[in-house]
Design a protein around this motif. Structure first.
Motif, mmCIF file in Angstrom:
data_model
loop_
_atom_site.group_PDB
_atom_site.id
_atom_site.type_symbol
_atom_site.label_atom_id
_atom_site.label_comp_id
_atom_site.label_asym_id
_atom_site.label_seq_id
_atom_site.Cartn_x
_atom_site.Cartn_y
_atom_site.Cartn_z
ATOM 1 N N MET A 1 0.594 -1.739 0.218
ATOM 2 C CA MET A 1 0.304 0.468 -0.007
ATOM 3 C C MET A 1 1.040 1.197 -0.304
ATOM 4 O O MET A 1 0.641 1.963 -0.496
ATOM 5 N N PHE A 2 1.728 1.035 1.227
ATOM 6 C CA PHE A 2 2.793 2.796 0.747
ATOM 7 C C PHE A 2 3.082 3.199 -0.949
ATOM 8 O O PHE A 2 3.230 3.698 -0.929
ATOM 9 N N LEU A 6 0.684 5.435 -0.994
ATOM 10 C CA LEU A 6 1.129 6.495 -0.796
ATOM 11 C C LEU A 6 2.686 7.259 -1.258
ATOM 12 O O LEU A 6 2.670 8.216 -1.166
ATOM 13 N N THR A 7 3.621 6.567 -1.000
ATOM 14 C CA THR A 7 4.556 7.394 -2.064
ATOM 15 C C THR A 7 4.242 8.150 -3.491
ATOM 16 O O THR A 7 4.715 9.322 -3.472
ATOM 17 N N PRO A 8 3.533 7.945 -4.646
ATOM 18 C CA PRO A 8 3.411 8.555 -5.433
ATOM 19 C C PRO A 8 2.412 10.142 -5.353
ATOM 20 O O PRO A 8 3.101 10.967 -5.650
ATOM 21 N N VAL A 74 -2.765 9.372 -10.056
ATOM 22 C CA VAL A 74 -3.572 9.404 -10.225
ATOM 23 C C VAL A 74 -2.773 8.237 -11.597
ATOM 24 O O VAL A 74 -2.450 6.682 -11.598
ATOM 25 N N VAL A 75 -1.734 8.628 -12.233
ATOM 26 C CA VAL A 75 -1.054 7.702 -12.984
ATOM 27 C C VAL A 75 0.235 7.224 -12.124
ATOM 28 O O VAL A 75 0.486 6.696 -12.837
ATOM 29 N N HIS A 76 0.509 7.769 -11.712
ATOM 30 C CA HIS A 76 1.630 7.779 -10.656
ATOM 31 C C HIS A 76 1.585 6.848 -9.569
ATOM 32 O O HIS A 76 2.348 5.442 -9.656
ATOM 33 N N ASN A 80 2.681 3.010 -10.361
ATOM 34 C CA ASN A 80 2.868 1.903 -9.206
ATOM 35 C C ASN A 80 2.563 0.594 -8.760
ATOM 36 O O ASN A 80 3.231 -0.287 -7.706
ATOM 37 N N LEU A 81 1.293 0.611 -9.217
ATOM 38 C CA LEU A 81 0.562 -0.841 -8.016
ATOM 39 C C LEU A 81 1.097 -2.168 -8.970
ATOM 40 O O LEU A 81 0.935 -2.686 -7.785
#
Length: 151
Positions: A1-2, A6-8, A74-76, A80-81
């Motif tokens: 999750m981080f 959260l990172t993006p 949103v793109v980030h 990253n997901l």
């Protein structure tokens, strides 16, 4: 999750909300490319740099055109997901590679019985799993950029 969420959010608030905003007063090219270079270099000079540079350009231009940081977030997040899933799969690949399982009977004799990783660090092994050339992987050899740089 981080890593996925959260990172993006934090990175986009910093690099688009602060850096791009500050640089956009010098023009769109300086704002977009400047914040992108800072973003890409923040991710380090490694195999991530080209991808970070491209995503940074996209998100910086999105920020410039919309005036909002949220489309960039949103793109980030979408980019990253997959990272946690890739990490789990790389760890699973390491586990299978270290299990010393015999290859199937139909495997060519030129293929190694166990995957060979010259790297000692687990992160470099995961990098090798993701980025080793197909011709090497086919024969059970996993080289990362770090292995080639050391040679």
């Amino acid at each position: 999750m981080f890593l996925g969420l959260l990172t993006p959010l934090g990175e986009e608030l910093l690099f688009r909300g602060v850096v791009a905003n500050a640089l956009l007063r010098y023009g769109p090219v300086v704002g977009v490319v400047g914040s992108d270079l800072v973003f890409a270099l923040y991710h380090g000079i490694n195999s991530v740099l080209p991808g970070a540079f491209f995503i940074g350009l996209v998100t910086a231009e999105l920020f410039r055109r919309t005036g909002s940081v949220w489309p960039s977030v949103v793109v980030h997040v979408v980019v990253n997901l997959p990272a946690p899933l890739i990490s789990v799969l790389a760890g699973l690949g390491l586990h299978v590679a270290q299990a010393d399982l015999a290859p199937p009977a139909w495997v060519d004799a030129r293929v190694l019985r166990r995957a060979w990783f010259p790297a000692e660090l687990a992160i470099h092994r995961a990098d090798a799993l993701a980025w080793a050339p197909a011709a090497f992987r086919k024969h059970g050899v996993y080289l990362s950029v770090h292995d080639l740089a050391a040679a």
